[in-house]
Enzyme design. Structure first.
Site, PDB file in Angstrom:
ATOM      1  N   CYS A 142       0.833  -1.217   0.000  1.00  0.00           N
ATOM      2  CA  CYS A 142       0.000   0.000   0.000  1.00  0.00           C
ATOM      3  C   CYS A 142       0.866   1.266   0.000  1.00  0.00           C
ATOM      4  CB  CYS A 142      -0.989  -0.042   1.159  1.00  0.00           C
ATOM      5  SG  CYS A 142      -2.369   1.124   0.944  1.00  0.00           S
ATOM      6  N   HIS A 235      -4.270  -4.750   0.261  1.00  0.00           N
ATOM      7  CA  HIS A 235      -4.013  -5.332   1.581  1.00  0.00           C
ATOM      8  C   HIS A 235      -4.478  -6.786   1.623  1.00  0.00           C
ATOM      9  CE1 HIS A 235      -2.642  -1.803   3.835  1.00  0.00           C
ATOM     10  NE2 HIS A 235      -3.536  -1.102   3.167  1.00  0.00           N
ATOM     11  N   GLU A 237      -3.258  -9.038   3.194  1.00  0.00           N
ATOM     12  CA  GLU A 237      -3.044  -9.554   4.558  1.00  0.00           C
ATOM     13  C   GLU A 237      -4.198  -9.243   5.506  1.00  0.00           C
ATOM     14  OE1 GLU A 237      -1.865  -5.277   4.902  1.00  0.00           O
ATOM     15  OE2 GLU A 237      -1.667  -6.837   3.364  1.00  0.00           O
TER      16      GLU A 237
END
Length: 305
Positions: A142, A235, A237
């Protein structure tokens, strides 16, 4: 094989409950195995939450991984206790003489600032430069991806008219690339950002390749031609509830926010979100670790195995 973390790291209890194989330092020290050394520069405000997310993905591979956590020295975070940071985090001066197979630099909620206005920008530039000789393969997330592209290539970021917020469908531009081994033709990933990078700026650099984009969210994954740097604007994750937490936080603060796209069933903010990117996230990180860190790092990069 497991990830190797400090015995008392809070994330360990969470991952134990999820059956992610965590090896304590005390046990790892008895094994004659050279684990992959991964450095995580955690720039996110909720550091324990981000640690847990990343360790969950790094631990879901057949490889043994030793994780080193790092924070900035020039900026002190306000959302994580100093006790936790002192116990589990190093600063750059404490690790700069070491080498690492891989490095992850997270995002940070500072997109409204020009890069040079960021308090720790000089320190981050020093880390970017150091990584050229001390890290074999880097993975930027990001804002971290935008910052790295700006530092290494001068690629600018642009403000968006509204927040890119939700879970978006993506396509693969190079299906033969090992990063996408096992992927479906279309896959989903979360985004949460106020700025973007543009394809036209990436295409000016012959040693950069756009690997994945989204019709709605734009550029998703960019790689250096030699696959030693990966820039990921989303993202993968994130947990199931991360976007929900951001949404309800902003609503409570009367900040401008819209319901995350393609996230709550029927846009019902009280309904459990649909977790549709979990498989993609696990493949993304396991492929990065396997093909571009474990199999690519030269034998003598860290002084032999």
């Amino acid at each position: 094989m497991p990830i190797k973390v400090p015995n008392d790291l809070p994330a360990r209890q969470i991952l134990d409950r999820e059956n992610i194989f965590i090896m304590q330092q005390s046990r790892a020290d008895t094994q004659d195995i050279r684990p992959l050394r991964i450095l995580i520069l955690n720039l996110m405000p909720k550091k324990i939450e981000t640690e847990t997310q990343l360790l969950r993905l790094l631990g879901n591979t057949p490889l043994q991984v030793e994780v080193e956590l790092m924070q900035t020295a020039s900026y002190q975070p306000k959302n994580t206790s100093q006790e936790h940071l002192l116990q589990f985090y190093n600063v750059f001066d404490e690790i700069k003489d070491q080498k690492f197979d891989g490095m992850i630099i997270t995002g940070a909620p500072i997109e409204h600032l020009d890069f040079e206005e960021v308090e720790y920008w000089p320190e981050l530039c020093e880390i970017f430069e150091w990584a050229k000789t001390h890290v074999f393969c880097s993975y930027f997330i990001c804002w971290g991806a935008q910052a790295a592209l700006y530092y290494h290539y001068g690629v600018p970021k642009y403000p968006l008219g509204g927040k890119m917020f939700g879970v978006f469908e993506h396509e693969i531009h190079d299906p033969g690339h090992y990063l996408f081994y096992g992927f479906d033709d279309r896959f989903y990933a979360p985004h949460s950002r106020h700025t973007e990078i543009r394809e036209s700026d990436i295409e000016k650099h012959a040693d950069l390749r756009i690997l994945s984009t989204s019709k709605k969210a734009g550029v998703y994954i960019v790689a250096r031609e030699d696959n030693r740097q990966f820039f990921v604007t989303g993202h993968a994750e994130y947990d199931r509830d991360t976007l929900a937490g951001e949404y309800h936080r902003d609503v409570a603060a009367n900040a401008p926010i819209h319901i995350p796209d393609n996230y709550f069933p029927g846009d019902d903010v009280k309904a459990p979100p649909v977790f549709r990117w979990k498989a993609h996230a696990n493949l993304l990180y396991s492929n990065w670790l396997n093909y571009f860190v474990y199999q690519a790092t030269p034998y003598d990069f860290l002084g032999g195995r």
